[in-house]
Motif scaffolding. Structure first.
Motif, PDB file in Angstrom:
ATOM      1  N   TYR A 174       2.957  -9.548   6.717  1.00  0.00           N
ATOM      2  CA  TYR A 174       4.394  -9.326   6.945  1.00  0.00           C
ATOM      3  C   TYR A 174       5.042  -8.699   5.704  1.00  0.00           C
ATOM      4  CZ  TYR A 174       9.337 -10.534   7.071  1.00  0.00           C
ATOM      5  OH  TYR A 174      10.701 -10.476   6.966  1.00  0.00           O
ATOM      6  N   TYR A 175       4.753  -9.282   4.529  1.00  0.00           N
ATOM      7  CA  TYR A 175       5.364  -8.772   3.290  1.00  0.00           C
ATOM      8  C   TYR A 175       4.872  -7.363   2.963  1.00  0.00           C
ATOM      9  CZ  TYR A 175       7.174 -13.460   2.431  1.00  0.00           C
ATOM     10  OH  TYR A 175       7.836 -14.649   2.528  1.00  0.00           O
ATOM     11  N   PHE A 176       3.568  -7.142   3.196  1.00  0.00           N
ATOM     12  CA  PHE A 176       2.998  -5.806   2.930  1.00  0.00           C
ATOM     13  C   PHE A 176       3.682  -4.769   3.831  1.00  0.00           C
ATOM     14  CE2 PHE A 176       0.045  -2.423   4.000  1.00  0.00           C
ATOM     15  CZ  PHE A 176      -0.443  -2.035   2.767  1.00  0.00           C
ATOM     16  N   ASP A 177       3.734  -5.086   5.131  1.00  0.00           N
ATOM     17  CA  ASP A 177       4.341  -4.138   6.090  1.00  0.00           C
ATOM     18  C   ASP A 177       5.809  -3.896   5.745  1.00  0.00           C
ATOM     19  OD1 ASP A 177       1.997  -3.892   7.421  1.00  0.00           O
ATOM     20  OD2 ASP A 177       2.497  -5.270   9.058  1.00  0.00           O
ATOM     21  N   ARG A 178       6.478  -4.949   5.278  1.00  0.00           N
ATOM     22  CA  ARG A 178       7.900  -4.795   4.948  1.00  0.00           C
ATOM     23  C   ARG A 178       8.081  -3.858   3.748  1.00  0.00           C
ATOM     24  NH1 ARG A 178      11.520  -9.973   3.537  1.00  0.00           N
ATOM     25  NH2 ARG A 178      10.454  -9.672   1.551  1.00  0.00           N
ATOM     26  N   ASP A 179       7.235  -4.012   2.743  1.00  0.00           N
ATOM     27  CA  ASP A 179       7.297  -3.106   1.579  1.00  0.00           C
ATOM     28  C   ASP A 179       7.058  -1.663   2.020  1.00  0.00           C
ATOM     29  OD1 ASP A 179       7.847  -5.149  -0.149  1.00  0.00           O
ATOM     30  OD2 ASP A 179       5.945  -5.081  -1.251  1.00  0.00           O
ATOM     31  N   VAL A 180       6.029  -1.472   2.851  1.00  0.00           N
ATOM     32  CA  VAL A 180       5.696  -0.117   3.326  1.00  0.00           C
ATOM     33  C   VAL A 180       6.878   0.451   4.120  1.00  0.00           C
ATOM     34  CG1 VAL A 180       4.218   1.159   4.945  1.00  0.00           C
ATOM     35  CG2 VAL A 180       3.198  -0.485   3.353  1.00  0.00           C
ATOM     36  N   GLU A 181       7.429  -0.374   4.993  1.00  0.00           N
ATOM     37  CA  GLU A 181       8.518   0.071   5.864  1.00  0.00           C
ATOM     38  C   GLU A 181       9.767   0.483   5.053  1.00  0.00           C
ATOM     39  OE1 GLU A 181       8.639   1.010   8.842  1.00  0.00           O
ATOM     40  OE2 GLU A 181      10.821   1.252   8.873  1.00  0.00           O
ATOM     41  N   CYS A 182      10.024  -0.233   3.964  1.00  0.00           N
ATOM     42  CA  CYS A 182      11.187   0.105   3.112  1.00  0.00           C
ATOM     43  C   CYS A 182      11.062   1.534   2.604  1.00  0.00           C
ATOM     44  CB  CYS A 182      11.261  -0.828   1.902  1.00  0.00           C
ATOM     45  SG  CYS A 182      11.995  -2.399   2.282  1.00  0.00           S
ATOM     46  N   ILE A 183       9.861   1.896   2.181  1.00  0.00           N
ATOM     47  CA  ILE A 183       9.641   3.253   1.642  1.00  0.00           C
ATOM     48  C   ILE A 183       9.720   4.284   2.775  1.00  0.00           C
ATOM     49  CG2 ILE A 183       7.969   4.732   0.425  1.00  0.00           C
ATOM     50  CD1 ILE A 183       9.375   2.524  -1.273  1.00  0.00           C
ATOM     51  N   VAL A 184       9.056   3.979   3.874  1.00  0.00           N
ATOM     52  CA  VAL A 184       9.072   4.905   5.027  1.00  0.00           C
ATOM     53  C   VAL A 184      10.519   5.180   5.415  1.00  0.00           C
ATOM     54  CG1 VAL A 184       8.533   5.089   7.501  1.00  0.00           C
ATOM     55  CG2 VAL A 184       6.813   4.209   5.898  1.00  0.00           C
ATOM     56  N   HIS A 185      11.288   4.104   5.537  1.00  0.00           N
ATOM     57  CA  HIS A 185      12.672   4.202   6.001  1.00  0.00           C
ATOM     58  C   HIS A 185      13.522   5.021   5.022  1.00  0.00           C
ATOM     59  CE1 HIS A 185      16.227   2.941   8.167  1.00  0.00           C
ATOM     60  NE2 HIS A 185      16.799   2.709   6.994  1.00  0.00           N
ATOM     61  N   PHE A 186      13.419   4.703   3.723  1.00  0.00           N
ATOM     62  CA  PHE A 186      14.243   5.407   2.729  1.00  0.00           C
ATOM     63  C   PHE A 186      13.907   6.894   2.700  1.00  0.00           C
ATOM     64  CE2 PHE A 186      15.174   7.150  -1.447  1.00  0.00           C
ATOM     65  CZ  PHE A 186      16.491   6.756  -1.615  1.00  0.00           C
ATOM     66  N   PHE A 187      12.618   7.209   2.719  1.00  0.00           N
ATOM     67  CA  PHE A 187      12.227   8.623   2.649  1.00  0.00           C
ATOM     68  C   PHE A 187      12.664   9.377   3.908  1.00  0.00           C
ATOM     69  CE2 PHE A 187       9.753   9.928  -1.067  1.00  0.00           C
ATOM     70  CZ  PHE A 187       9.803   8.735  -1.782  1.00  0.00           C
ATOM     71  N   ALA A 188      12.532   8.723   5.069  1.00  0.00           N
ATOM     72  CA  ALA A 188      12.913   9.406   6.321  1.00  0.00           C
ATOM     73  C   ALA A 188      14.422   9.639   6.338  1.00  0.00           C
ATOM     74  CB  ALA A 188      12.483   8.564   7.517  1.00  0.00           C
ATOM     75  N   LYS A 189      15.173   8.603   5.948  1.00  0.00           N
ATOM     76  CA  LYS A 189      16.633   8.673   6.086  1.00  0.00           C
ATOM     77  C   LYS A 189      17.285   9.528   5.000  1.00  0.00           C
ATOM     78  CE  LYS A 189      20.445   5.617   6.335  1.00  0.00           C
ATOM     79  NZ  LYS A 189      20.865   4.447   5.646  1.00  0.00           N
ATOM     80  N   VAL A 190      16.881   9.299   3.750  1.00  0.00           N
ATOM     81  CA  VAL A 190      17.592   9.953   2.642  1.00  0.00           C
ATOM     82  C   VAL A 190      16.917  11.253   2.208  1.00  0.00           C
ATOM     83  CG1 VAL A 190      18.444   9.624   0.277  1.00  0.00           C
ATOM     84  CG2 VAL A 190      18.444   7.703   1.874  1.00  0.00           C
ATOM     85  N   LEU A 191      15.594  11.213   2.077  1.00  0.00           N
ATOM     86  CA  LEU A 191      14.912  12.395   1.537  1.00  0.00           C
ATOM     87  C   LEU A 191      14.311  13.273   2.628  1.00  0.00           C
ATOM     88  CD1 LEU A 191      13.207  10.668  -1.549  1.00  0.00           C
ATOM     89  CD2 LEU A 191      15.388  11.853  -1.465  1.00  0.00           C
ATOM     90  N   LYS A 192      14.510  12.844   3.877  1.00  0.00           N
ATOM     91  CA  LYS A 192      14.039  13.618   5.048  1.00  0.00           C
ATOM     92  C   LYS A 192      12.556  13.971   4.922  1.00  0.00           C
ATOM     93  CE  LYS A 192      18.402  13.775   6.249  1.00  0.00           C
ATOM     94  NZ  LYS A 192      18.820  12.448   6.608  1.00  0.00           N
ATOM     95  N   PHE A 193      11.786  12.961   4.554  1.00  0.00           N
ATOM     96  CA  PHE A 193      10.349  13.198   4.420  1.00  0.00           C
ATOM     97  C   PHE A 193       9.565  12.108   5.144  1.00  0.00           C
ATOM     98  CE2 PHE A 193       6.265  12.395   2.461  1.00  0.00           C
ATOM     99  CZ  PHE A 193       5.690  13.656   2.501  1.00  0.00           C
ATOM    100  N   GLU A 194       8.536  12.531   5.859  1.00  0.00           N
ATOM    101  CA  GLU A 194       7.651  11.546   6.499  1.00  0.00           C
ATOM    102  C   GLU A 194       6.217  11.813   6.066  1.00  0.00           C
ATOM    103  OE1 GLU A 194       8.161  11.200  10.747  1.00  0.00           O
ATOM    104  OE2 GLU A 194      10.345  11.331  10.472  1.00  0.00           O
ATOM    105  N   GLY A 195       5.520  10.754   5.715  1.00  0.00           N
ATOM    106  CA  GLY A 195       4.133  10.922   5.270  1.00  0.00           C
ATOM    107  C   GLY A 195       3.250   9.868   5.911  1.00  0.00           C
ATOM    108  N   PRO A 196       1.955   9.867   5.556  1.00  0.00           N
ATOM    109  CA  PRO A 196       1.036   8.878   6.140  1.00  0.00           C
ATOM    110  C   PRO A 196       1.432   7.444   5.741  1.00  0.00           C
ATOM    111  CG  PRO A 196      -0.057  10.228   4.455  1.00  0.00           C
ATOM    112  CD  PRO A 196       1.323  10.775   4.616  1.00  0.00           C
ATOM    113  N   VAL A 197       1.245   6.533   6.696  1.00  0.00           N
ATOM    114  CA  VAL A 197       1.671   5.135   6.479  1.00  0.00           C
ATOM    115  C   VAL A 197       0.440   4.235   6.321  1.00  0.00           C
ATOM    116  CG1 VAL A 197       2.975   3.208   7.484  1.00  0.00           C
ATOM    117  CG2 VAL A 197       3.713   5.577   7.893  1.00  0.00           C
ATOM    118  N   PRO A 198       0.267   3.609   5.148  1.00  0.00           N
ATOM    119  CA  PRO A 198      -0.904   2.738   4.981  1.00  0.00           C
ATOM    120  C   PRO A 198      -0.866   1.519   5.895  1.00  0.00           C
ATOM    121  CG  PRO A 198       0.501   2.729   3.005  1.00  0.00           C
ATOM    122  CD  PRO A 198       1.122   3.679   3.963  1.00  0.00           C
TER     123      PRO A 198
END
Ligand SMILES: Nc1ncnc2c1ncn2[C@@H]1O[C@H](COP(=O)(O)OP(=O)(O)OP(=O)(O)O)[C@@H](O)[C@H]1O
Length: 348
Positions: free
Chosen positions: A260-284
């Protein structure tokens, strides 16, 4: 709200300091330390201890319980700050305290300097600053424990943060250099970088994304999860290199809720990059990372360094309680609004 009371620092006599230390010692097993015990612990003559108690009470380094005739005192946050800073100055880790640059619910962050003028960060942990008045549980976790727990929990959080920062630093992770700690205070290098939350554009979002996900994966291969890996706790140098801060909530990959904690950390980065930096990359993926070859177990190293499982559980129980109270919509109360001296009490 508690402010760092630097003014009081310079004027304490050796007797006052001994008395303050005695109150701290007595606080380990007394909510309010009886004056007779303080005198005994301070090993001072009764008269001079009484005088010191009065000075310490006036400078708000100790306090009497409001509306109580009980002859005793408890250490205030200001008193605890004093003791920690005194220890840090004695070891030459701090010479001067400058501006406050951060105030979280559970910490205050200041710029400090050593005698040569080199700047560092002082992070003062303040767990238990926010207590909850809940409809369902009208007594919360902190109130159920012996008081002094804010002191104990803040000290634990600082010890944990320092231990993890040290281990991560020694293993080449991009974290501030830990310098020293005492009680609930940590000294670390001042990082001259911007928090990711304040950055709207980066030159190479893909490179930063890859580095951050790489860090999450490398931590997990070392047996660790940051637990709060988000744009508030990632600073970015102008060169684009990230540096990670804030470690009191780190957990081991052997924790029951590790995925749960690992996925949450990953999701925070995915979300910030998608929303603010308009970037999507591979998700571990957790399963893939767990199948990778393990690296040196830093979670076990942290435990061996003095931050044991029992202490980790204590902190976790506290955090769990805070989370539940928030979910329940319990009313937040600044516990240290209650740090009154006799004068304030009269004004009520
Ligand atoms: N070593 C450092 N160098 C530079 N700035 C720092 C450093 N450590 C902390 N800060 C600043 O202080 C802020 C708060 O620090 P930190 O996240 O460790 O505290 P916190 O109590 O967890 O805060 P919050 O509750 O808001 O997450 C950071 O966002 C950062 O701006």
């Amino acid at each position: 709200m508690v402010n760092l009371n630097i003014k009081a620092m310079r004027y304490l006599s050796p007797e006052d300091f001994r008395t303050l230390t005695a109150v701290e010692m007595g606080s380990r097993n007394h909510e309010v330390v009886p004056s007779s015990m303080i005198t005994q612990l301070a090993k001072l003559r009764g008269g001079s201890c009484t005088k010191s108690l009065s000075v310490l009470n006036m400078t708000k380094l100790i306090a009497r319980m409001p509306k109580s005739n009980y002859d005793g005192y408890r250490l205030t946050y200001a008193g605890y700050d004093y003791l920690a800073l005194k220890a840090l100055t004695k070891r030459a880790s701090v010479y001067a305290v400058g501006n406050q640059i951060g105030v979280g619910k559970e910490s205050d962050v200041y710029v400090v300097s050593d005698q040569k003028g080199k700047q560092y960060i002082l992070k003062i942990h303040r767990l238990g600053r926010i207590c909850f008045r809940s409809v369902k549980n009208n007594r919360d976790y902190l109130r159920n424990r012996k008081t002094g727990s804010w002191m104990y929990l803040s000290r634990l959080a600082a010890a944990k943060e320092f231990a993890f920062m040290k281990i991560l630093h020694e293993h080449g992770f991009p974290v501030p250099t830990p310098i020293d700690y005492s009680r609930h205070c940590i000294i670390m290098d001042l990082v001259d970088a911007f928090p990711l939350r304040a950055i709207e554009k980066v030159l190479d979002p893909e490179a930063l994304y890859t580095k951050l996900m790489g860090l999450i994966v490398r931590l997990a291969r070392h047996g660790l999860i940051h637990g709060d890996f988000n744009e508030f706790n990632i600073l970015v140098y102008e060169s684009g290199e990230p540096i990670i801060i804030d470690f009191p909530q780190m957990v081991s990959t052997s924790h029951a809720d590790a995925k749960y904690y690992f996925d949450r950390d990953v999701e925070c980065i995915v979300h910030f990059f998608a929303k603010v930096l308009k970037f999507e990359g591979p998700v571990p993926k957790w399963e893939d990372v767990m199948a990778m070859e393990k690296l040196e177990a830093l979670d076990l190293l942290a435990e061996a360094s003095g931050f044991n499982k029992k202490q980790a559980k204590e902190l976790e129980r506290y955090r769990e309680n805070q989370r539940k109270m928030q979910e329940e919509g319990a009313e937040e109360v600044d516990e240290f609004e209650g740090e009154v001296d006799d004068d304030d009490e009269d004004e009520e």
